[in-house]
Write a protein that holds these residues in place. Structure first.
Motif, PDB file in Angstrom:
ATOM      1  N   PHE A  98       6.081   8.100   4.299  1.00 45.80           N
ATOM      2  CA  PHE A  98       7.169   7.796   3.406  1.00 45.80           C
ATOM      3  C   PHE A  98       8.306   8.951   3.487  1.00 45.80           C
ATOM      4  N   HIS A  99       8.003   9.305   4.627  1.00 49.88           N
ATOM      5  CA  HIS A  99       9.380  10.269   5.255  1.00 49.88           C
ATOM      6  C   HIS A  99       9.361  11.760   4.669  1.00 49.88           C
ATOM      7  N   PHE A 100      10.024  12.531   5.584  1.00 48.25           N
ATOM      8  CA  PHE A 100      10.020  14.036   5.068  1.00 48.25           C
ATOM      9  C   PHE A 100       8.645  14.496   4.717  1.00 48.25           C
ATOM     10  N   GLY A 101       7.736  14.452   5.719  1.00 53.58           N
ATOM     11  CA  GLY A 101       6.388  15.012   5.781  1.00 53.58           C
ATOM     12  C   GLY A 101       5.396  14.328   4.660  1.00 53.58           C
ATOM     13  N   ASN A 102       5.763  13.462   4.056  1.00 53.65           N
ATOM     14  CA  ASN A 102       5.014  12.661   3.102  1.00 53.65           C
ATOM     15  C   ASN A 102       4.347  11.572   3.586  1.00 53.65           C
ATOM     16  N   VAL A 103       2.655  11.810   4.310  1.00 52.18           N
ATOM     17  CA  VAL A 103       2.320  10.675   4.803  1.00 52.18           C
ATOM     18  C   VAL A 103       0.966  10.629   4.055  1.00 52.18           C
ATOM     19  N   LYS A 104       0.625   9.416   3.875  1.00 53.69           N
ATOM     20  CA  LYS A 104      -0.817   8.999   3.290  1.00 53.69           C
ATOM     21  C   LYS A 104      -1.490   7.882   3.903  1.00 53.69           C
ATOM     22  N   THR A 105      -2.736   8.428   3.993  1.00 55.71           N
ATOM     23  CA  THR A 105      -3.801   7.427   4.607  1.00 55.71           C
ATOM     24  C   THR A 105      -4.526   6.719   3.242  1.00 55.71           C
ATOM     25  N   TYR A 106      -4.684   5.363   3.563  1.00 55.73           N
ATOM     26  CA  TYR A 106      -5.332   4.539   2.694  1.00 55.73           C
ATOM     27  C   TYR A 106      -6.283   3.593   3.208  1.00 55.73           C
ATOM     28  N   GLU A 107      -7.452   3.550   2.403  1.00 57.27           N
ATOM     29  CA  GLU A 107      -8.401   2.479   2.652  1.00 57.27           C
ATOM     30  C   GLU A 107      -8.051   1.284   1.638  1.00 57.27           C
ATOM     31  N   LEU A 108      -7.795   0.055   2.438  1.00 57.12           N
ATOM     32  CA  LEU A 108      -7.457  -1.240   1.873  1.00 57.12           C
ATOM     33  C   LEU A 108      -8.862  -1.842   1.319  1.00 57.12           C
ATOM     34  N   VAL A 109      -8.757  -2.401  -0.108  1.00 61.17           N
ATOM     35  CA  VAL A 109      -9.716  -3.105  -0.632  1.00 61.17           C
ATOM     36  C   VAL A 109      -9.235  -4.542  -0.848  1.00 61.17           C
ATOM     37  N   ASN A 113     -10.193 -13.316  -3.366  1.00 65.37           N
ATOM     38  CA  ASN A 113      -9.993 -14.183  -2.532  1.00 65.37           C
ATOM     39  C   ASN A 113      -8.916 -13.790  -1.724  1.00 65.37           C
ATOM     40  N   ASN A 114      -8.685 -12.572  -1.657  1.00 59.78           N
ATOM     41  CA  ASN A 114      -7.465 -11.622  -1.116  1.00 59.78           C
ATOM     42  C   ASN A 114      -6.111 -11.849  -1.414  1.00 59.78           C
ATOM     43  N   THR A 115      -6.105 -12.185  -2.739  1.00 59.24           N
ATOM     44  CA  THR A 115      -4.864 -11.922  -3.637  1.00 59.24           C
ATOM     45  C   THR A 115      -4.601 -10.862  -4.381  1.00 59.24           C
ATOM     46  N   ILE A 116      -5.589  -9.884  -4.242  1.00 55.43           N
ATOM     47  CA  ILE A 116      -5.369  -8.371  -4.799  1.00 55.43           C
ATOM     48  C   ILE A 116      -5.707  -7.479  -3.925  1.00 55.43           C
ATOM     49  N   VAL A 117      -4.694  -6.473  -3.512  1.00 56.32           N
ATOM     50  CA  VAL A 117      -5.271  -5.583  -2.671  1.00 56.32           C
ATOM     51  C   VAL A 117      -5.078  -3.892  -3.256  1.00 56.32           C
ATOM     52  N   GLU A 118      -6.152  -3.072  -2.951  1.00 59.94           N
ATOM     53  CA  GLU A 118      -5.950  -2.025  -3.847  1.00 59.94           C
ATOM     54  C   GLU A 118      -5.937  -0.894  -2.521  1.00 59.94           C
ATOM     55  N   PHE A 119      -5.061  -0.133  -2.909  1.00 64.19           N
ATOM     56  CA  PHE A 119      -4.901   1.047  -1.931  1.00 64.19           C
ATOM     57  C   PHE A 119      -5.628   2.605  -2.403  1.00 64.19           C
ATOM     58  N   TYR A 120      -6.634   2.871  -1.602  1.00 66.69           N
ATOM     59  CA  TYR A 120      -7.250   4.166  -1.867  1.00 66.69           C
ATOM     60  C   TYR A 120      -7.065   5.231  -1.005  1.00 66.69           C
ATOM     61  N   ALA A 122      -8.594   9.008  -0.220  1.00 67.05           N
ATOM     62  CA  ALA A 122      -9.576  10.020  -0.640  1.00 67.05           C
ATOM     63  C   ALA A 122     -10.664   9.527  -1.773  1.00 67.05           C
ATOM     64  N   GLY A 123     -10.875   8.380  -1.696  1.00 68.22           N
ATOM     65  CA  GLY A 123     -11.590   7.699  -3.052  1.00 68.22           C
ATOM     66  C   GLY A 123     -10.941   7.405  -4.059  1.00 68.22           C
ATOM     67  N   ILE A 124      -9.557   7.744  -4.221  1.00 70.24           N
ATOM     68  CA  ILE A 124      -9.089   7.481  -5.586  1.00 70.24           C
ATOM     69  C   ILE A 124      -8.014   6.318  -5.531  1.00 70.24           C
ATOM     70  N   LEU A 125      -7.956   5.321  -6.207  1.00 69.07           N
ATOM     71  CA  LEU A 125      -7.199   4.435  -6.378  1.00 69.07           C
ATOM     72  C   LEU A 125      -5.688   4.893  -6.639  1.00 69.07           C
ATOM     73  N   GLN A 126      -4.747   4.750  -5.576  1.00 75.45           N
ATOM     74  CA  GLN A 126      -3.383   5.071  -5.658  1.00 75.45           C
ATOM     75  C   GLN A 126      -2.440   3.876  -6.073  1.00 75.45           C
ATOM     76  N   SER A 127      -2.514   2.596  -5.839  1.00 81.11           N
ATOM     77  CA  SER A 127      -1.739   1.484  -6.303  1.00 81.11           C
ATOM     78  C   SER A 127      -2.508   0.031  -5.794  1.00 81.11           C
TER      79      SER A 127
END
Length: 140
Positions: A98-109, A113-120, A122-127
C-alpha cells in the motif's frame, strides 16, 4: 432368454460402476482447495465490489496491480483512480504493498462458488469483496 437378461444386467452393472467411479474422481477434484495461483487467477478475471460500499467502490486485479474505481451516480467510471497497489504471491499468501512501508500479507478465502473472497491477515478478517454481477447475495 436368461442369457440375454444376464448380459443386460452385466452391462448395466458395468456402466453403473463406471459412472460412480467417474463421479467420485470429479468430486475429489472439485473439493480440493484452490492454490494461491488459482485464487489470483480468479481475482484477475473478475471485477470486485467492496463489502459495505458495493454501489460505490470496485477493485480489479491485473498483472500484480490492484486498481480502484468509484461510482458516479451509481455507475462505475471507466478509468481507475490514479495510483495502484502492487501485489505479489508469497508462498500461499498474497502480499499487497500500500506504499510508504505499509505492506500486508493476506490469506485469501473464497466461498459461494468463488463469488466472495475474504482477506485475512494474521487470522483476522480485514476485508471482503463480492464478485460484480454475480449472485453472491444468495449466500449472505
Amino acid at each position: 432368454m436368461k442369457n440375454k437378461t444376464n448380459k443386460v444386467l452385466g452391462l448395466l452393472l458395468f456402466i453403473s460402476a463406471f459412472v460412480f467411479v467417474g463421479c467420485e474422481d470429479d468430486a475429489t477434484d472439485f473439493d480440493r482447495p484452490l492454490t494461491i495461483t488459482e485464487k489470483v487467477a480468479i481475482l484477475e478475471s473478475q471485477e470486485w465490489l467492496l463489502k459495505g460500499f458495493e454501489e460505490s467502490v470496485m477493485h480489479t486485479f491485473s498483472n500484480g496491480e490492484r486498481f480502484t474505481y468509484y461510482a458516479v451516480n451509481n455507475e462505475f467510471t471507466e478509468d481507475a483512480i490514479p495510483g495502484t497497489e502492487d501485489y505479489t504471491i508469497s508462498g500461499d499468501l498474497l502480499t499487497m504493498d500500500f506504499h510508504f512501508g505499509n505492506v500486508k500479507t493476506y490469506e485469501l478465502v473464497f466461498s459461494c462458488n468463488n463469488t466472495i473472497v475474504e482477506f485475512y491477515s494474521a487470522g483476522i478478517l480485514q476485508s471482503t469483496l463480492y464478485q460484480r454481477n454475480s449472485n453472491y447475495q444468495s449466500c449472505l
